[in-house]
Design an enzyme around this catalytic site. Structure first.
Site, short mmCIF file in Angstrom:
data_model
loop_
_atom_site.label_atom_id
_atom_site.label_comp_id
_atom_site.label_asym_id
_atom_site.label_seq_id
_atom_site.Cartn_x
_atom_site.Cartn_y
_atom_site.Cartn_z
CD GLU A 93 15.20 -18.62 -48.58
OE1 GLU A 93 15.94 -19.08 -49.48
OE2 GLU A 93 14.61 -19.34 -47.74
CD GLU A 100 5.71 -16.22 -40.23
OE1 GLU A 100 6.67 -15.89 -40.97
OE2 GLU A 100 5.52 -17.39 -39.86
CB CYS A 111 10.93 -18.57 -36.56
SG CYS A 111 11.21 -16.82 -36.90
N1 THU Z 1 10.56 -18.62 -42.60
C1 THU Z 1 9.47 -17.81 -42.56
O1 THU Z 1 9.13 -17.16 -43.57
N2 THU Z 1 8.77 -17.71 -41.41
C2 THU Z 1 9.09 -18.36 -40.26
O2 THU Z 1 8.50 -18.10 -39.23
C3 THU Z 1 10.12 -19.40 -40.27
C4 THU Z 1 11.03 -19.39 -41.45
C5 THU Z 1 11.36 -18.71 -43.83
C6 THU Z 1 12.71 -18.09 -43.72
C7 THU Z 1 13.50 -18.84 -44.77
O3 THU Z 1 13.35 -18.19 -46.02
C8 THU Z 1 12.83 -20.19 -44.83
O4 THU Z 1 11.59 -20.05 -44.16
C9 THU Z 1 13.63 -21.31 -44.19
O5 THU Z 1 14.02 -20.96 -42.92
#
Ligand code: THU
Length: 260
Positions: A174, A185, A218
């Site tokens: 993040e 991913e 996502c």
């Molecule tokens: N996140 C992922 O690592 N992969 C996804 O496909 C969805 C979201 C993470 C991004 C962020 O650090 C946290 O999950 C919350 O959105």
């Protein structure tokens, strides 16, 4: 309820049935290849079979020894048993089987739907424990512990297996400027590319989270994965909290891929 769904035409099916000596009345429905517009690997034949049995796709379980047939089962959102008479367990799993047995003799006896479901759960667990699936889920779970997620506190770990058998890892990273955050991913995708180069192909992906329900990739991650994956990419979503494991083929999560 029991149905046959075969790509053969009815004449060939009837002569095969005659060979086996089985009574056709064993089956509640028979669907032959000439009754559907698109044959396997399209899921149409299994959707039609489920409809004829008055079952939802999700409560229908397909048994297949062919890779195209497993792709069809997953396309139709059915569960899938791989029978390893013609292909290896790994090939069957990578085409969408939820578990693999050498023959029906290895399934076990049951006298109710509940017994049947217990056997299925056990077979799935045995398959996970003894194949690449367990390893991939384990590696995704370990990678999750490395996530940098001070803002959302939502840690994600991913592990990708390529067609060469390589395994690559990623966790979410993040940023105080939230839009600069990178998903797990994406990290695993970059690691796979950096190691195997631009012709890399993804065969299986595991994603581990701590949420009660396993979290799917996502939409942006799905688009990124699509660049290096076929519709048969197998996706395993795991919650390390509830131990729940969900299994999808990529085509289910991203049915219409944008391509140039
Ligand atoms: N996140 C992922 O690592 N992969 C996804 O496909 C969805 C979201 C993470 C991004 C962020 O650090 C946290 O999950 C919350 O959105």
């Amino acid at each position: 309820k029991l149905a046959v769904a075969t790509s053969s035409d009815r004449k060939k099916f009837l002569s095969s049935m005659a060979e086996t000596g089985l009574d056709i009345n064993l089956f509640d429905a028979v669907i032959c290849g000439d009754e559907v517009v698109q044959t396997k690997p399209s899921g149409d034949i299994y959707r039609y079979a489920a409809a004829k049995l008055c079952l939802s796709y999700e409560e229908t379980i397909v048994a297949e020894d062919a890779l195209n047939g497993l792709s069809a089962a997953r396309d139709a959102s059915c569960s899938a048993i791989g029978i390893s008479t013609s292909f290896s367990p790994e090939e069957l799993l990578l085409s969408g089987a939820d578990f693999v047995i050498p023959s029906f003799e290895n399934f076990g006896d049951f006298s109710s739907v509940e017994d049947f479901n217990v056997l299925v759960e056990k077979k799935i667990q045995d398959t996970v424990d003894s194949t690449f699936i367990g390893k991939l889920v384990d590696e995704a779970s370990k990678t999750m512990l490395k996530a940098y997620a001070p803002y959302s506190k939502f840690r994600v770990g991913a592990a990708i297996m390529t067609d060469k058998g390589g395994i690559y890892h990623g966790c979410n990273v993040e940023n105080a400027s939230f839009g600069a955050t990178r998903c797990a991913e994406q990290g695993a995708t970059l690691a796979a590319l950096a190691s195997e180069g631009p012709s890399v192909r993804f065969k299986a992906l595991a994603v581990a989270t701590e949420s009660d329900e396993p979290a799917p990739p996502c939409a942006i991650c799905r688009q990124i994965l699509s660049e290096f994956s076929n519709p048969d990419l197998q996706i395993y979503l795991y919650s390390i909290k509830t131990k729940k494991l969900l299994h999808y083929s990529f085509s289910k999560l991203l049915p219409k891929v944008f391509i140039l």
